[in-house]
Structure formats: structure tokens, C-alpha cells
Design a protein around this motif. Structure first.
Motif, PDB file in Angstrom:
ATOM      1  N   PRO A   1       0.799  -1.238   0.000  1.00 63.42           N
ATOM      2  CA  PRO A   1       0.000   0.000   0.000  1.00 63.42           C
ATOM      3  C   PRO A   1       0.828   1.283   0.000  1.00 63.42           C
ATOM      4  O   PRO A   1       0.467   2.259  -0.674  1.00 63.42           O
ATOM      5  N   ILE A   2       1.929   1.303   0.739  1.00 63.86           N
ATOM      6  CA  ILE A   2       2.777   2.503   0.755  1.00 63.86           C
ATOM      7  C   ILE A   2       3.395   2.731  -0.620  1.00 63.86           C
ATOM      8  O   ILE A   2       3.432   3.867  -1.121  1.00 63.86           O
ATOM      9  N   SER A   3       3.868   1.662  -1.272  1.00 60.09           N
ATOM     10  CA  SER A   3       4.450   1.798  -2.613  1.00 60.09           C
ATOM     11  C   SER A   3       3.418   2.300  -3.603  1.00 60.09           C
ATOM     12  O   SER A   3       3.707   3.182  -4.428  1.00 60.09           O
ATOM     13  N   LEU A   4       2.219   1.753  -3.550  1.00 50.36           N
ATOM     14  CA  LEU A   4       1.175   2.156  -4.487  1.00 50.36           C
ATOM     15  C   LEU A   4       0.770   3.615  -4.274  1.00 50.36           C
ATOM     16  O   LEU A   4       0.555   4.361  -5.237  1.00 50.36           O
ATOM     17  N   MET A   5       0.668   4.032  -3.013  1.00 47.06           N
ATOM     18  CA  MET A   5       0.320   5.429  -2.738  1.00 47.06           C
ATOM     19  C   MET A   5       1.434   6.373  -3.194  1.00 47.06           C
ATOM     20  O   MET A   5       1.168   7.459  -3.727  1.00 47.06           O
ATOM     21  N   LEU A   6       2.673   5.956  -3.020  1.00 47.57           N
ATOM     22  CA  LEU A   6       3.803   6.771  -3.467  1.00 47.57           C
ATOM     23  C   LEU A   6       3.808   6.894  -4.990  1.00 47.57           C
ATOM     24  O   LEU A   6       4.059   7.975  -5.543  1.00 47.57           O
ATOM     25  N   LEU A   7       3.524   5.805  -5.688  1.00 50.88           N
ATOM     26  CA  LEU A   7       3.451   5.846  -7.149  1.00 50.88           C
ATOM     27  C   LEU A   7       2.293   6.720  -7.622  1.00 50.88           C
ATOM     28  O   LEU A   7       2.409   7.432  -8.627  1.00 50.88           O
ATOM     29  N   LEU A   8       1.183   6.675  -6.898  1.00 55.95           N
ATOM     30  CA  LEU A   8       0.045   7.533  -7.241  1.00 55.95           C
ATOM     31  C   LEU A   8       0.419   9.001  -7.058  1.00 55.95           C
ATOM     32  O   LEU A   8       0.058   9.859  -7.888  1.00 55.95           O
ATOM     33  N   HIS A   9       1.116   9.299  -5.981  1.00 52.01           N
ATOM     34  CA  HIS A   9       1.603  10.654  -5.731  1.00 52.01           C
ATOM     35  C   HIS A   9       2.512  11.121  -6.867  1.00 52.01           C
ATOM     36  O   HIS A   9       2.376  12.247  -7.378  1.00 52.01           O
ATOM     37  N   LEU A  10       3.432  10.259  -7.313  1.00 52.02           N
ATOM     38  CA  LEU A  10       4.339  10.600  -8.405  1.00 52.02           C
ATOM     39  C   LEU A  10       3.582  10.761  -9.722  1.00 52.02           C
ATOM     40  O   LEU A  10       3.895  11.656 -10.524  1.00 52.02           O
ATOM     41  N   ALA A  11       2.596   9.903  -9.950  1.00 51.89           N
ATOM     42  CA  ALA A  11       1.810   9.995 -11.188  1.00 51.89           C
ATOM     43  C   ALA A  11       1.055  11.324 -11.257  1.00 51.89           C
ATOM     44  O   ALA A  11       0.961  11.932 -12.332  1.00 51.89           O
ATOM     45  N   TRP A  12       0.518  11.766 -10.119  1.00 50.28           N
ATOM     46  CA  TRP A  12      -0.199  13.041 -10.109  1.00 50.28           C
ATOM     47  C   TRP A  12       0.766  14.209 -10.372  1.00 50.28           C
ATOM     48  O   TRP A  12       0.412  15.176 -11.058  1.00 50.28           O
ATOM     49  N   ILE A  13       1.980  14.125  -9.842  1.00 48.19           N
ATOM     50  CA  ILE A  13       2.986  15.155 -10.123  1.00 48.19           C
ATOM     51  C   ILE A  13       3.266  15.201 -11.630  1.00 48.19           C
ATOM     52  O   ILE A  13       3.409  16.279 -12.216  1.00 48.19           O
ATOM     53  N   PHE A  14       3.331  14.028 -12.264  1.00 47.74           N
ATOM     54  CA  PHE A  14       3.553  13.972 -13.713  1.00 47.74           C
ATOM     55  C   PHE A  14       2.422  14.672 -14.470  1.00 47.74           C
ATOM     56  O   PHE A  14       2.673  15.465 -15.387  1.00 47.74           O
ATOM     57  N   LEU A  15       1.179  14.416 -14.073  1.00 51.15           N
ATOM     58  CA  LEU A  15       0.039  15.046 -14.738  1.00 51.15           C
ATOM     59  C   LEU A  15       0.049  16.560 -14.528  1.00 51.15           C
ATOM     60  O   LEU A  15      -0.254  17.328 -15.453  1.00 51.15           O
ATOM     61  N   CYS A  16       0.386  16.991 -13.319  1.00 48.49           N
ATOM     62  CA  CYS A  16       0.456  18.434 -13.049  1.00 48.49           C
ATOM     63  C   CYS A  16       1.588  19.089 -13.832  1.00 48.49           C
ATOM     64  O   CYS A  16       1.488  20.267 -14.197  1.00 48.49           O
ATOM     65  N   THR A  17       2.654  18.343 -14.086  1.00 48.93           N
ATOM     66  CA  THR A  17       3.757  18.872 -14.875  1.00 48.93           C
ATOM     67  C   THR A  17       3.319  19.167 -16.301  1.00 48.93           C
ATOM     68  O   THR A  17       3.738  20.164 -16.901  1.00 48.93           O
ATOM     69  N   LEU A  18       2.457  18.316 -16.851  1.00 46.08           N
ATOM     70  CA  LEU A  18       2.015  18.480 -18.239  1.00 46.08           C
ATOM     71  C   LEU A  18       1.262  19.794 -18.457  1.00 46.08           C
ATOM     72  O   LEU A  18       1.284  20.346 -19.556  1.00 46.08           O
ATOM     73  N   GLN A  19       0.581  20.287 -17.417  1.00 44.74           N
ATOM     74  CA  GLN A  19      -0.173  21.532 -17.569  1.00 44.74           C
ATOM     75  C   GLN A  19       0.456  22.688 -16.782  1.00 44.74           C
ATOM     76  O   GLN A  19      -0.199  23.672 -16.472  1.00 44.74           O
ATOM     77  N   SER A  20       1.736  22.569 -16.478  1.00 45.70           N
ATOM     78  CA  SER A  20       2.444  23.563 -15.670  1.00 45.70           C
ATOM     79  C   SER A  20       2.472  24.930 -16.354  1.00 45.70           C
ATOM     80  O   SER A  20       2.551  25.044 -17.580  1.00 45.70           O
ATOM     81  N   GLN A  21       2.451  25.964 -15.519  1.00 44.93           N
ATOM     82  CA  GLN A  21       2.578  27.330 -16.012  1.00 44.93           C
ATOM     83  C   GLN A  21       3.990  27.609 -16.531  1.00 44.93           C
ATOM     84  O   GLN A  21       4.173  28.439 -17.415  1.00 44.93           O
TER      85      GLN A  21
ATOM     86  N   PHE B   1       9.423  24.027 -18.011  1.00 46.94           N
ATOM     87  CA  PHE B   1      10.822  23.677 -17.775  1.00 46.94           C
ATOM     88  C   PHE B   1      11.105  23.499 -16.288  1.00 46.94           C
ATOM     89  O   PHE B   1      11.787  22.551 -15.875  1.00 46.94           O
ATOM     90  N   VAL B   2      10.573  24.398 -15.469  1.00 44.91           N
ATOM     91  CA  VAL B   2      10.767  24.303 -14.015  1.00 44.91           C
ATOM     92  C   VAL B   2      10.150  23.022 -13.478  1.00 44.91           C
ATOM     93  O   VAL B   2      10.752  22.310 -12.668  1.00 44.91           O
ATOM     94  N   SER B   3       8.955  22.696 -13.943  1.00 47.39           N
ATOM     95  CA  SER B   3       8.257  21.516 -13.441  1.00 47.39           C
ATOM     96  C   SER B   3       8.917  20.218 -13.898  1.00 47.39           C
ATOM     97  O   SER B   3       8.925  19.225 -13.165  1.00 47.39           O
ATOM     98  N   VAL B   4       9.475  20.209 -15.110  1.00 45.41           N
ATOM     99  CA  VAL B   4      10.175  19.014 -15.590  1.00 45.41           C
ATOM    100  C   VAL B   4      11.402  18.747 -14.725  1.00 45.41           C
ATOM    101  O   VAL B   4      11.688  17.597 -14.361  1.00 45.41           O
TER     102      VAL B   4
END
Length: 492
Positions: free
Chosen positions: A111-131, A134-137
Motif C-alpha cells: 500500500p505505501i508503494s502504491l500510494m507513493l506511485l500515485l503521488h508521483l503519477a499526479w505530479i507527472f500530470l500536473c507537470t504536463l499543464q504547468s505554467q 521547464f521548471v516543473s520538468v
């Protein structure tokens, strides 16, 4: 013709010597001196392919002694540990692929690994629409190699008590070296509060970075993976080291460190009495009520400071007094940025401004009533609350995911501790659990998960807890197998 066994080291030596000379010549000729570091990089890569585990421990040993460096292109980094982190990340890809059959699926599906991966996946999605993409990448890449090295490699390497002991000692000795040097230099100024940031060079950026590493290591030292006979010479040395580290924490003059140590002591009682769920529930409820109270009818404006009275202090006693009077500049500058963070969250509530982008956009959202003498923020520091930072940069869902991850780790830690029957492993579980509590306490008024001094242990502790949970499951399965042996008379 086959090479003799003794000729291989000679070929490696002369090859490296030739590459070194060519690199130095090219660095001077091209006016790019960093080429001279190419042989060291190649040696590290070679070492990593031969013995990546030792390189992992070397990287851990470099965390306390690494120094912050600003490169000519303007990028800041920590050397040598960040170079080793990136190198380990690159080497770990073929290393993992070549040993994929040996990697535990239970670790990845925990469960901890899956939650951590979900957290990272959401960061990836937020990076795609970043203001600012370059900073977000850059932020996403740094987060990825931190998780890969400190969580995944720790999960692979620190799977036994002996390996945890090795981790402890590889960090202990360089850390105590930096503490000893700092204390000697600080003593020459009479342990002056005004001199604390100057005596930390070159190991620590400021007294907060110093304090967080000492504070998070304190539970690891208290529950050290050793067994000394009471009142023996080694036992006295261990007790003396604990006292010395406590004294060093006091002379960091960091209020968050004092609060974190107290919270860790309280968390010990909470874990022992299985009170983690109600305590976290009450803490969350209290924060929600406080948030609603301050936001209702702009009640927070009643706490705005007087600009001319909000100053920095050269005496620690005056600083403590100014803190509860809301006249300390660092405290009120935090409030200034927290108010801006809330205003920003209203503007982009779903996916935020993009990872790493708080500093680039917050000034236009500030409320001048909370402005201080340092509000121009020349050093480009963040919001000083990691939970609010995730809110601004990753939206409300991003903040909820990080809070859920933090709560899950603490709840799982309590469960893992009480399911463990081995006394020595229980000490390890309690140590990393309280280490996590210390880091969570710092995150309430700082944003340090992306720093090497704290971010490394943030993921290391998670990985160790997961491995201890898996060890508990193996122990229960072994016990059941011994209590219910197969029937030898049963037909084949």
C-alpha cells in the motif's frame, strides 16, 4: 591470445590515466574545466557496475558532508551526493532490468508503494499543464531519481537487520564528524545565536538544514541497532553520544527542531498505545477548524503584524519572546507566504501552478498587511509549509494525496510495530517511525522533501517500513508452517 588475470588491472589503470590526461587537456583547451571530472565520473560508473551496493552506501555517507554549489549556468546542486544520486539512478535502470526476477512483487504492490506511485503519477500530470514547463520538468526528474534511489534501491538493499546496521554506521560517522567540527567552531564564538549560520559552512546551507538532519537522526541513535551491556564502556559511549547530539540540537537554535523532538517523544507513546488513528483524526480536525475559522469573513487579517515591529533578532531569548508575540520576522514571513498560497489555491484549485512554481507566481497573490522586511525574497525560498506547497503546485487533490501518504505511513508504522515479535526489529521499526514523525513536524513549517539532508531519509524510512512489514508476513507464514506440518501419511 587470452589476457593474463593480472593484466586487467594494469589495462584499467593505464586507460584511466590516459583518459585523465586527455580530459584535463580538453578542459583547458576548450575552457570547460568540468571535463577534468570525466575520469572520476567514468570510475564511478565502472564501480557502480561492479559493486552498486557499496556505491549506494558511499552516497549515504556523503549526505552529511555534501555542500551546496551554484554552477556557472545558474543551477544549484549538492556535491558530491547529488552527482552520486543521479549516477545511481542511471545505473539502477540496467541493474534492475538484469535482476527483475529477484525483485519482490510484494514490495512494489505494498500500500505505501502504491500510494507513493500515485503521488508521483499526479505530479507527472500536473507537470504536463504547468505554467512553467521547464521548471516543473526539473522538479519531476529530481523527484523521480529521489524515489528510485532512496525508496526503490533502499527496498532492494536494506532488507535485513545487518544491512540496516550498515546503513546506520555509514551515516553515523560522517554526521558526527560534521557535528564535532561545527560545535568546535561554534564554541569559539561562545555559541552565539548570530553566528550559527556561519559556522555551518561548508556542510549545511543554514541552521534549519543542520537541525533537521540532527533531529531526524536522533531517534535512529536512540534506538541504535546495537546491543551493549549496560554500564559497559560502549554503553557509556552510546549514552554520551546521545547527550552530545541533544546538545548540538539545542545549539542549532531551531524552534522546529525542539518541537519535532517533543512530538517524536509523544509519538512513541501514541504508537505503543495504538492511538495513531484517533490522534491523526483529531489533528486533522483541529487544522480544518482552524483553517475555517481564519478564512471566515477574512478573520486572518486580525493577526496581521505591525511592519515596524516585525524584525529579526540577534538573541535567541528575544526570538522566542517575539515568536509568541507575532513580532518575529521569520514567523510572520511564513504567514505572509501562507496567505499567498491560499489565495493562489483559489485561482487554480484542480492541478495548481505546476511543480516547483510557487516562487515564480506568489508575489502577485500576497496581502500587504503581512509584509515584512524580507518579503522581496532574494534567495527564492519557498512557502515554508510542504503541505501548502503541494496545494499551490499540485492542486487540492495533490495535497490530499500527500496527506494520505503521510498518514498511511504513520498508521502502517504502528501496525508493523505491533505485528513484529522480534525485539531487535521492533527497535528498528520504532526508530524509523519516529524519524518520520520528526520529518513530518518539520514539513508543517518548512518545505524540505526535495533537499538531500531530509528528502533522502523521507523515502528511506518508508522503504525500511515496507521491508519490515514483509518480514513480519514471512515470519507469520513460517510460524504457521511449523505449527501445521504436512501430513507425512497423506498420499502423493
Amino acid at each position: 591470445m587470452a589476457l593474463r588475470s593480472g593484466s586487467e588491472p594494469q589495462i584499467l589503470f593505464w586507460g584511466l590515466a590516459l583518459i585523465t590526461l586527455l580530459s584535463i587537456w580538453a578542459g583547458v583547451a576548450l575552457n570547460f574545466i568540468y571535463l577534468a571530472g570525466l575520469p572520476l565520473a567514468l570510475l564511478v560508473v565502472y564501480w557502480a557496475t561492479m559493486d552498486i551496493r557499496t556505491l549506494y552506501f558511499l552516497m549515504l555517507a556523503c549526505i552529511p558532508i555534501s555542500t551546496e554549489v551554484v554552477l556557472p549556468n545558474g543551477f544549484g546542486t549538492d556535491l558530491p551526493d547529488e552527482a552520486l544520486i543521479i549516477g545511481l539512478f542511471l545505473v539502477s535502470i540496467p541493474f534492475v532490468l538484469s535482476r527483475v526476477h529477484r525483485i519482490s512483487s510484494q514490495f512494489l504492490l505494498h500500500p505505501i508503494s502504491l500510494m507513493l506511485l500515485l503521488h508521483l503519477a499526479w505530479i507527472f500530470l500536473c507537470t504536463l499543464q504547468s505554467q512553467l514547463l521547464f521548471v516543473s520538468v526539473k522538479y519531476l526528474l529530481a523527484k523521480t531519481w529521489y524515489i528510485a534511489v532512496f525508496y526503490c534501491l533502499t527496498g532492494y538493499f536494506i532488507d535485513r537487520v545487518e544491512q540496516y546496521q550498515r546503513l546506520f554506521w555509514w551515516v553515523f560517522w560522517p554526521l558526527m564528524f560534521t557535528v564535532l567540527v561545527t560545535m568546535i567552531r561554534h564554541a569559539q564564538s561562545g555559541f552565539s545565536f548570530a553566528e550559527i549560520n556561519f559556522v555551518l559552512w561548508p556542510f549545511y546551507r543554514n541552521h534549519v538544514n543542520y537541525a533537521v538532519l540532527l533531529s531526524l537522526f536522533f531517534p535512529l541513535l536512540w534506538f541504535a541497532p546495537v546491543s551493549y551491556e549496560r554500564f559497559s564502556l560502549r554503553w557509556y559511549a552510546w549514552v554520551g553520544t546521545i547527550g552530545f547530539l541533544l546538545l548540538a540540537i539545542y545549539f542549532t537554535y531551531t524552534r522546529a527542531a525542539y518541537a519535532a523532538i517533543v512530538m517524536a517523544a509523544g509519538a512513541y507513546v501514541v504508537i505503543r498505545w495504538r492511538l495513531m488513528r484517533p490522534v491523526l483524526g483529531l489533528a486533522g480536525l483541529a487544522l480544518l477548524i482552524g483553517f475555517l475559522y481564519l478564512s471566515y469573513d477574512n478573520k486572518y487579517l486580525d493577526f496581521a503584524p505591525e511592519f515596524n515591529r516585525t524584525i529579526s533578532h540577534g538573541d535567541f531569548g528575544n526570538l522566542m519572546e517575539a515568536t509568541y508575540k507575532l513580532e518575529d520576522i521569520s514567523t510572520m514571513e511564513r504567514v505572509y507566504r501562507w496567505v499567498a498560497a491560499f489565495q493562489m489555491s483559489l485561482d487554480r484549485p484542480w492541478m495548481g501552478f505546476g511543480p516547483g512554481n510557487f516562487v515564480n507566481f506568489y508575489q502577485s497573490y500576497t496581502v500587504t498587511s503581512f509584509q515584512t522586511y524580507v518579503s522581496d525574497n532574494p534567495e527564492g525560498s519557498g512557502v515554508h509549509c510542504y503541505f501548502l506547497m503541494t496545494l499551490v503546485e499540485q492542486g487540492y487533490l495533490g495535497m490530499i494525496l500527500f496527506i494520505a501518504l503521510s498518514f498511511m505511513v504513520l498508521i502502517q508504522a504502528e501496525k508493523i510495530y505491533h505485528q513484529c515479535t522480534d525485539l531487535f526489529r521492533r527497535r528498528i521499526i520504532m526508530a524509523v517511525s519516529l524519524c518520520t514523525v520528526v520529518m513530518d513536524a518539520f514539513l508543517l513549517i518548512n518545505d524540505m522533501v526535495e533537499t538531500d539532508k531530509m528528502g533522502s531519509f523521507f523515502f528511506i524510512c518508508m522503504a525500511i517500513l515496507v521491508n519490515q512489514d514483509l518480514a513480519n508476513k514471512r515470519s507469520r507464514q513460517s510460524t504457521r508452517a511449523e505449527s501445521h506440518p504436512p501430513d507425512s501419511t497423506a498420499p502423493l
